[in-house]
Design a protein around this motif. Structure first.
Motif, PDB file in Angstrom:
ATOM      1  N   VAL A  58      50.895   6.114  39.221  1.00 27.16           N
ATOM      2  CA  VAL A  58      50.552   7.379  39.875  1.00 27.16           C
ATOM      3  C   VAL A  58      50.675   8.536  38.885  1.00 27.16           C
ATOM      4  N   MET A  59      49.672   9.395  38.865  1.00 25.28           N
ATOM      5  CA  MET A  59      49.791  10.622  38.076  1.00 25.28           C
ATOM      6  C   MET A  59      49.862  11.821  39.012  1.00 25.28           C
ATOM      7  N   VAL A  60      50.826  12.685  38.749  1.00 25.47           N
ATOM      8  CA  VAL A  60      50.900  13.945  39.474  1.00 25.47           C
ATOM      9  C   VAL A  60      50.715  15.059  38.450  1.00 25.47           C
ATOM     10  N   GLU A  61      49.651  15.826  38.611  1.00 26.87           N
ATOM     11  CA  GLU A  61      49.376  16.948  37.706  1.00 26.87           C
ATOM     12  C   GLU A  61      49.780  18.228  38.432  1.00 26.87           C
ATOM     13  N   PHE A  62      50.637  19.008  37.800  1.00 20.64           N
ATOM     14  CA  PHE A  62      51.086  20.234  38.466  1.00 20.64           C
ATOM     15  C   PHE A  62      51.501  21.288  37.456  1.00 20.64           C
ATOM     16  N   VAL A  63      51.668  22.497  37.945  1.00 19.17           N
ATOM     17  CA  VAL A  63      51.873  23.734  37.177  1.00 19.17           C
ATOM     18  C   VAL A  63      50.603  24.052  36.377  1.00 19.17           C
ATOM     19  N   SER A  64      50.337  23.271  35.309  1.00 18.88           N
ATOM     20  CA  SER A  64      49.079  23.384  34.566  1.00 18.88           C
ATOM     21  C   SER A  64      48.644  24.830  34.363  1.00 18.88           C
ATOM     22  N   ALA A  65      49.562  25.655  33.896  1.00 18.65           N
ATOM     23  CA  ALA A  65      49.264  27.073  33.672  1.00 18.65           C
ATOM     24  C   ALA A  65      48.761  27.284  32.249  1.00 18.65           C
ATOM     25  N   GLY A 119      55.748  19.748  42.942  1.00 17.32           N
ATOM     26  CA  GLY A 119      55.265  18.627  42.139  1.00 17.32           C
ATOM     27  C   GLY A 119      56.377  17.689  41.714  1.00 17.32           C
ATOM     28  N   ASP A 120      57.489  18.251  41.257  1.00 17.61           N
ATOM     29  CA  ASP A 120      58.598  17.415  40.810  1.00 17.61           C
ATOM     30  C   ASP A 120      59.205  16.640  41.977  1.00 17.61           C
ATOM     31  N   ALA A 121      59.273  17.261  43.150  1.00 15.29           N
ATOM     32  CA  ALA A 121      59.802  16.579  44.335  1.00 15.29           C
ATOM     33  C   ALA A 121      58.906  15.405  44.723  1.00 15.29           C
ATOM     34  N   ILE A 122      57.594  15.607  44.689  1.00  9.37           N
ATOM     35  CA  ILE A 122      56.660  14.532  45.012  1.00  9.37           C
ATOM     36  C   ILE A 122      56.811  13.381  44.019  1.00  9.37           C
ATOM     37  N   ILE A 142      47.290  12.794  41.955  1.00  9.86           N
ATOM     38  CA  ILE A 142      47.608  13.885  42.875  1.00  9.86           C
ATOM     39  C   ILE A 142      47.627  15.195  42.095  1.00  9.86           C
ATOM     40  N   ASN A 143      46.978  16.215  42.636  1.00 10.24           N
ATOM     41  CA  ASN A 143      46.979  17.545  42.025  1.00 10.24           C
ATOM     42  C   ASN A 143      47.776  18.510  42.890  1.00 10.24           C
ATOM     43  N   ILE A 144      48.661  19.275  42.270  1.00 10.08           N
ATOM     44  CA  ILE A 144      49.330  20.375  42.948  1.00 10.08           C
ATOM     45  C   ILE A 144      48.719  21.649  42.369  1.00 10.08           C
ATOM     46  N   GLN A 145      47.874  22.319  43.143  1.00  7.59           N
ATOM     47  CA  GLN A 145      47.113  23.434  42.604  1.00  7.59           C
ATOM     48  C   GLN A 145      47.454  24.747  43.298  1.00  7.59           C
ATOM     49  N   GLY A 146      47.239  25.823  42.574  1.00  9.69           N
ATOM     50  CA  GLY A 146      47.522  27.158  43.083  1.00  9.69           C
ATOM     51  C   GLY A 146      46.383  27.689  43.938  1.00  9.69           C
ATOM     52  N   THR A 147      46.607  28.855  44.513  1.00 12.74           N
ATOM     53  CA  THR A 147      45.611  29.453  45.409  1.00 12.74           C
ATOM     54  C   THR A 147      44.326  29.830  44.675  1.00 12.74           C
TER      55      THR A 147
END
Length: 348
Positions: free
Chosen positions: A121-128, A145-148, A337-342
């Motif tokens: 599984v890959m979780v991509e998050f923050v990515s700023a 993201g870290d919790a997931i 899984i992507n955790i993306q901003g607004t």
């Protein structure tokens, strides 16, 4: 009560095989809609009724007899009752519920963890993008993201935490130009200061560190400034490394560390953008209009179709994002899984 439930499920599988050999019936419990109906519910009798051409309540009676003969049910179950068309409501003894206390004490922080599943599984998050300080929205993405990731890891999945960012393009060019202007003594409000330049005081901090020929080190890069205000490439690389280092400090305060950093510039290599566009065209989900190439995103619920290739032949931001996600699956991940901003709400 995890071990108790596993023992009861194993006994249920044996009982199902006894009353319906070769049926491949799945041993499973459901949660009753009302607590008064028991701790677990079993619908196997109703599921087997049609293939066995039998009355579901009669099957439930036979299944209960088979279950009561199993040591696990004799040890842990207080009562078995038939309800409705053939439900079996199961009530466990108080000691079955209390057994979880010993399980928790024995397992400690590993309580509830499962063995490896082989799922990647890959979780991509923050990515700023490294063009300015992180904000509260990024902090939310980091925590979520870290919790997931931790939840997936506890359930036996092999998890990669990935941070994707732009290290080239218009935003990074603006960062480099803004820093260069500060190095040459210009500041926001001056006639020479472009409207699109970055105005934050952090740009002056970068410029000062560059003049001191500092070396900055982030998790994924390290760079030493040349100190030459005319060396735009050095300014660009130093500014990116400087802000990536600042991001790392904030993320480390969360106790967060990424496994991989993926650069947007890498999807431009090897014709990955062109291949992504070719796949979309081949799927019949693209069309030409007004000299541009469009993706039929309205077929998937979007409010409008999206441009992939502009009239001047350049690709929009949509295309490298597509190529990046193709790359994820090519690397062997079975779930992404992507955790993306607004700011991504329009293209989700």
């Amino acid at each position: 009560m995890i071990q108790v439930k596993q023992a009861l499920l194993a006994a249920l599988a044996e009982a199902l095989q006894e009353i319906a050999p070769g049926s491949n019936a799945i041993a499973a419990f459901e949660s009753p809609k009302q607590a008064a109906h028991g701790d677990f519910a079993c619908t196997a009798a109703m599921q087997l009724a049609k293939p066995l051409k039998a009355n579901p309540r009669e099957l439930a009676t036979r299944l209960i007899s088979a279950l009561q003969a199993r040591p696990a049910f004799a040890t842990w179950v207080q009562s078995l009752e038939i309800a409705g068309p053939g439900f079996i409501n199961i009530r466990v003894k108080p000691e079955a519920k209390q057994a979880v206390v010993a399980e928790v004490l024995a397992a400690g922080i590993k309580f509830g963890h499962r063995p490896a599943t082989g799922t990647h599984v890959m979780v991509e998050f923050v990515s700023a993008n490294p063009t300015g300080p992180l904000h509260v929205g990024h902090a939310r993405q980091a925590a979520l993201g870290d919790a997931i990731c931790s939840v997936f890891q506890s359930q036996g999945h092999d998890v990669t935490r990935e941070f994707y960012y732009n290290d080239a393009g218009v935003q990074i060019a603006t960062l480099a130009n803004s820093t260069q202007l500060r190095l040459k003594g210009f500041k926001p409000g001056d006639a020479e200061w472009p409207e699109q330049a970055y105005n934050g005081e952090y740009i002056q901090d970068i410029a000062d560190a560059f003049l001191r020929k500092e070396t900055v080190k982030a998790d994924d890069r390290e760079f030493t400034a040349s100190g030459d205000a005319d060396d735009l490439d050095s300014i660009r690389q130093f500014a990116v490394a400087y802000l990536r280092h600042e991001q790392d400090l904030d993320l480390q305060a969360f106790g967060l560390k990424f496994d991989n950093y993926f650069l947007e510039s890498s999807v431009y290599a090897g014709g990955q953008l062109e291949k992504a566009v070719e796949r979309i065209v081949a799927s019949g989900k693209a069309y030409e209009e007004g000299g541009a190439l469009w993706f039929k995103s309205t077929d998937y619920g979007d409010d409008k179709d999206r441009v992939m290739r502009k009239q001047d032949g350049g690709f929009t931001y949509f295309v490298p994002d597509v190529a990046y996600h193709v790359n994820k699956f090519e690397r062997g991940y079975t779930q992404c899984i992507n955790i993306q901003g607004t700011d991504h709400h329009g293209t989700i």
